[in-house]
Design a protein around this motif. Structure first.
Motif, mmCIF file in Angstrom:
data_model
loop_
_atom_site.group_PDB
_atom_site.id
_atom_site.type_symbol
_atom_site.label_atom_id
_atom_site.label_comp_id
_atom_site.label_asym_id
_atom_site.label_seq_id
_atom_site.Cartn_x
_atom_site.Cartn_y
_atom_site.Cartn_z
ATOM 1 N N ALA A 34 0.924 -1.360 -0.110
ATOM 2 C CA ALA A 34 -0.003 0.081 -0.278
ATOM 3 C C ALA A 34 0.753 1.471 0.182
ATOM 4 C CB ALA A 34 -1.073 0.101 1.277
ATOM 5 N N ARG A 35 1.620 1.385 -1.141
ATOM 6 C CA ARG A 35 2.559 2.565 -1.060
ATOM 7 C C ARG A 35 3.624 2.689 -0.022
ATOM 8 N NH1 ARG A 35 -0.790 7.729 -2.825
ATOM 9 N NH2 ARG A 35 -2.581 6.476 -2.101
ATOM 10 N N HIS A 36 3.192 3.228 1.178
ATOM 11 C CA HIS A 36 4.200 3.613 2.155
ATOM 12 C C HIS A 36 4.130 2.772 3.200
ATOM 13 C CE1 HIS A 36 4.827 6.939 -0.345
ATOM 14 N NE2 HIS A 36 3.567 7.471 -0.078
ATOM 15 N N GLY A 37 3.275 1.651 3.042
ATOM 16 C CA GLY A 37 3.280 0.600 4.240
ATOM 17 C C GLY A 37 4.339 -0.351 4.051
ATOM 18 N N THR A 38 4.514 -1.096 4.977
ATOM 19 C CA THR A 38 5.759 -2.043 5.185
ATOM 20 C C THR A 38 5.391 -3.258 5.793
ATOM 21 O OG1 THR A 38 7.442 -0.245 5.164
ATOM 22 C CG2 THR A 38 8.061 -2.332 5.686
ATOM 23 N N LEU A 39 5.469 -4.347 5.125
ATOM 24 C CA LEU A 39 5.146 -5.531 5.893
ATOM 25 C C LEU A 39 6.819 -6.422 6.045
ATOM 26 C CD1 LEU A 39 2.283 -7.132 3.758
ATOM 27 C CD2 LEU A 39 2.217 -6.229 5.967
ATOM 28 N N ALA A 40 6.710 -7.214 7.510
ATOM 29 C CA ALA A 40 7.867 -7.774 7.708
ATOM 30 C C ALA A 40 7.424 -9.084 8.485
ATOM 31 C CB ALA A 40 9.034 -6.917 8.133
ATOM 32 N N THR A 41 8.194 -10.442 8.085
ATOM 33 C CA THR A 41 7.653 -11.436 8.769
ATOM 34 C C THR A 41 8.847 -12.068 9.554
ATOM 35 O OG1 THR A 41 5.513 -11.770 7.474
ATOM 36 C CG2 THR A 41 6.168 -13.731 8.595
ATOM 37 N N LEU A 42 8.694 -12.370 10.759
ATOM 38 C CA LEU A 42 9.652 -13.304 11.401
ATOM 39 C C LEU A 42 9.175 -14.642 11.465
ATOM 40 C CD1 LEU A 42 10.295 -10.742 14.426
ATOM 41 C CD2 LEU A 42 12.057 -11.207 12.500
ATOM 42 N N ALA A 43 10.341 -15.362 11.578
ATOM 43 C CA ALA A 43 10.145 -17.056 11.919
ATOM 44 C C ALA A 43 8.827 -17.480 10.798
ATOM 45 C CB ALA A 43 9.462 -17.443 13.167
ATOM 46 N N PRO A 44 8.968 -17.307 9.548
ATOM 47 C CA PRO A 44 7.986 -17.663 8.543
ATOM 48 C C PRO A 44 7.629 -19.034 8.501
ATOM 49 C CG PRO A 44 9.934 -16.927 7.222
ATOM 50 C CD PRO A 44 10.181 -16.513 8.742
ATOM 51 N N THR A 45 8.466 -19.720 8.861
ATOM 52 C CA THR A 45 8.088 -21.401 8.637
ATOM 53 C C THR A 45 7.925 -22.096 9.898
ATOM 54 O OG1 THR A 45 10.728 -21.835 8.830
ATOM 55 C CG2 THR A 45 9.913 -21.469 6.532
ATOM 56 N N ALA A 46 7.718 -21.233 11.003
ATOM 57 C CA ALA A 46 7.340 -21.782 12.236
ATOM 58 C C ALA A 46 6.085 -22.533 12.189
ATOM 59 C CB ALA A 46 7.198 -20.931 13.141
ATOM 60 N N GLY A 47 5.693 -23.318 13.036
ATOM 61 C CA GLY A 47 4.308 -24.187 12.779
ATOM 62 C C GLY A 47 3.160 -23.784 13.371
ATOM 63 N N GLY A 48 3.261 -22.920 14.319
ATOM 64 C CA GLY A 48 1.979 -22.493 15.305
ATOM 65 C C GLY A 48 1.507 -21.109 14.393
ATOM 66 N N ASP A 49 0.290 -20.737 15.162
ATOM 67 C CA ASP A 49 -0.564 -19.659 14.757
ATOM 68 C C ASP A 49 0.578 -18.506 14.104
ATOM 69 O OD1 ASP A 49 -2.757 -21.396 14.980
ATOM 70 O OD2 ASP A 49 -3.375 -20.193 16.748
ATOM 71 N N HIS A 50 -0.230 -17.997 13.136
ATOM 72 C CA HIS A 50 0.628 -16.798 12.348
ATOM 73 C C HIS A 50 -0.097 -15.627 12.914
ATOM 74 C CE1 HIS A 50 2.551 -14.887 8.610
ATOM 75 N NE2 HIS A 50 2.544 -14.135 9.402
ATOM 76 N N ILE A 51 0.622 -14.739 13.746
ATOM 77 C CA ILE A 51 -0.109 -13.559 14.324
ATOM 78 C C ILE A 51 0.534 -12.355 13.550
ATOM 79 C CG2 ILE A 51 -0.389 -14.736 16.367
ATOM 80 C CD1 ILE A 51 1.454 -12.317 17.548
ATOM 81 N N ALA A 52 -0.204 -11.109 13.668
ATOM 82 C CA ALA A 52 0.373 -9.721 12.967
ATOM 83 C C ALA A 52 0.253 -8.836 14.228
ATOM 84 C CB ALA A 52 -0.631 -9.428 11.881
ATOM 85 N N LEU A 53 1.041 -7.853 14.238
ATOM 86 C CA LEU A 53 1.049 -6.727 15.108
ATOM 87 C C LEU A 53 1.087 -5.532 14.203
ATOM 88 C CD1 LEU A 53 3.981 -8.232 17.603
ATOM 89 C CD2 LEU A 53 1.589 -8.318 17.707
ATOM 90 N N ARG A 54 0.320 -4.675 14.571
ATOM 91 C CA ARG A 54 0.115 -3.636 13.658
ATOM 92 C C ARG A 54 0.573 -2.049 14.397
ATOM 93 N NH1 ARG A 54 -3.748 0.997 14.162
ATOM 94 N NH2 ARG A 54 -4.677 1.366 12.100
ATOM 95 N N ALA A 55 1.171 -1.291 13.843
ATOM 96 C CA ALA A 55 1.499 0.180 13.979
ATOM 97 C C ALA A 55 1.010 1.002 12.987
ATOM 98 C CB ALA A 55 2.835 0.385 14.497
#
Length: 391
Positions: free
Chosen positions: A51-72
């Motif tokens: 979304a132009r000036h937004g940024t996404l970054a993912t840690l531990a992308p292959t970990a097996g548990g639930d995938h959570i997101a934290l937003r600012a």
């Protein structure tokens, strides 16, 4: 560990103050995005633009548990700062008057801690640095570009000057209201004030409509419904002896649940058009929906409350806060798509930290940085000892 934690807090605080000095308005956050991305590069965290000036970054992308997101959220407001801080805004007419610089710094600080323990994360963690929260529907655009793809739950927060430091609110259900705006244009027939019979004065019609719109909440909605219909502007320029051809009034709508939008909008139209007719003028009503209510999912809100209690202690909950508050948030878009929760976190400690958001004298309380960094780490599944010591 203590030295490392203190150093990270110093770096997070430095980033917060830098962001505060260099605010950018909604959909103009080019340099802000560059600062965030450079800061992620220093942590060796890969990212992608969204979304132009937004940024996404993912840690531990292959970990097996639930995938959570934290937003600012990262955007600022068209307000001239009047705090006198030594890191006051250098962009006149633009100010971080809502604490988004603090939200952004906290998410980066959490990213730094999570990166250190990335191998121990139970599931993937995506960091969402979102542009255009202040009326720009940035969350909607982030979602359209895949920000929620593969994510199981999302968490966000907002500092709240009306709540004391060490307290917070994270209910099941509505936490913030939906909103909208309206503008009503009255078209009459201008002329000389000495000949009212030859004119159709839109000014008196505007006044009558302004008064009667206040009856929507008082008389036409159930007392249990949280809603606001506020006339915030009237524009009827003319001379002291003349009637204008047109007059306008505008205002804001706030609603605690989605089902109130249609009846409130219908009543605004009905009242405006009927009163206009009675004054011999014509009403044109334009209503613009903005954000829906921010409604927490019970399962995610429970997890969030456990994290807040673990960080702030057993008396963390601001139980007497009337909810939903009538401010709005585009975090509602995320919660309309996947489970998640949003918290209001108190920061009132001294008089300067109790000044409301969107004031030119508003100041974010940096005492929030450490506990919210650790709270985000708890939400990601790390134990407190892995997140630095309290305080």
């Amino acid at each position: 560990m203590q030295a490392s934690w203190s150093r990270l807090l110093d770096e997070t605080l430095t980033l917060r103050h830098l962001l505060h000095r260099l605010p950018e308005l909604t959909w103009q956050e080019h340099n802000t995005a560059e600062l965030i991305r450079n800061a992620l590069d220093r942590l060796h965290i890969p990212w992608r633009a969204c979304a132009r000036h937004g940024t996404l970054a993912t840690l531990a992308p292959t970990a097996g548990g639930d995938h959570i997101a934290l937003r600012a959220d990262i955007d600022a407001l068209p307000i001239t700062e009047a705090t006198g801080l030594d890191y006051q805004s250098e962009n006149r007419g633009c100010m971080h008057a809502c604490g988004h610089d603090g939200h952004t710094a906290v998410l980066w600080g959490a990213a730094a801690l999570l990166k250190r323990r990335e191998a121990e994360l139970p599931g993937p963690v995506t960091l969402l640095f979102q542009p255009a929260e202040e009326g720009g529907h940035g969350a909607r655009e982030m979602i359209a570009e895949g920000a929620l793809d593969g994510i199981d739950r999302i968490f966000g927060w907002h500092n709240w000057p009306a709540i004391p430091l060490g307290k917070a609110a994270c209910p099941d259900g509505p936490v913030m209201s939906g909103n909208g705006t309206f503008e009503i244009t009255l078209t009459g027939k201008g002329g000389h004030a000495s000949q009212p019979e030859l004119c159709r004065n839109p000014v008196v019609a505007v006044g009558a409509i302004a008064v009667n719109l206040q009856q929507i909440v008082a008389q036409r909605l159930a007392p249990q419904d949280a809603a606001v219909v506020a006339v915030t502007s009237i524009d009827a320029p003319s001379g002291s002896t003349t009637f204008p051809d047109t007059a306008k009034l505008g205002g804001s709508i706030r609603l605690g649940r989605p089902g109130l939008r249609e009846p409130i909008n219908a009543l605004i139209r009905q009242i405006s058009e009927n009163i206009a007719h009675s004054y011999g003028v014509v009403a044109q009503v334009e209503i613009v929906p903005r954000y829906e209510a921010t409604i927490n999912h019970a399962c995610a809100a429970r997890v969030y409350r456990e994290a807040l209690a673990g960080e702030m202690g057993e008396h963390w909950n601001m139980e007497n806060l009337p909810l939903p508050i009538m401010a709005s948030e585009d975090f509602s878009y995320y919660l309309d798509n996947i489970p998640g929760a949003f918290a209001l976190v108190g920061m009132a400690q001294e008089e300067r930290f109790a000044i409301p958001c969107h004031s030119p004298r508003y100041q974010f309380n940096d005492a929030l940085i450490a506990p919210m960094v650790r709270t985000f780490c708890r939400l990601a599944g790390l134990e407190p000892q892995e997140c630095g010591p309290p305080g």
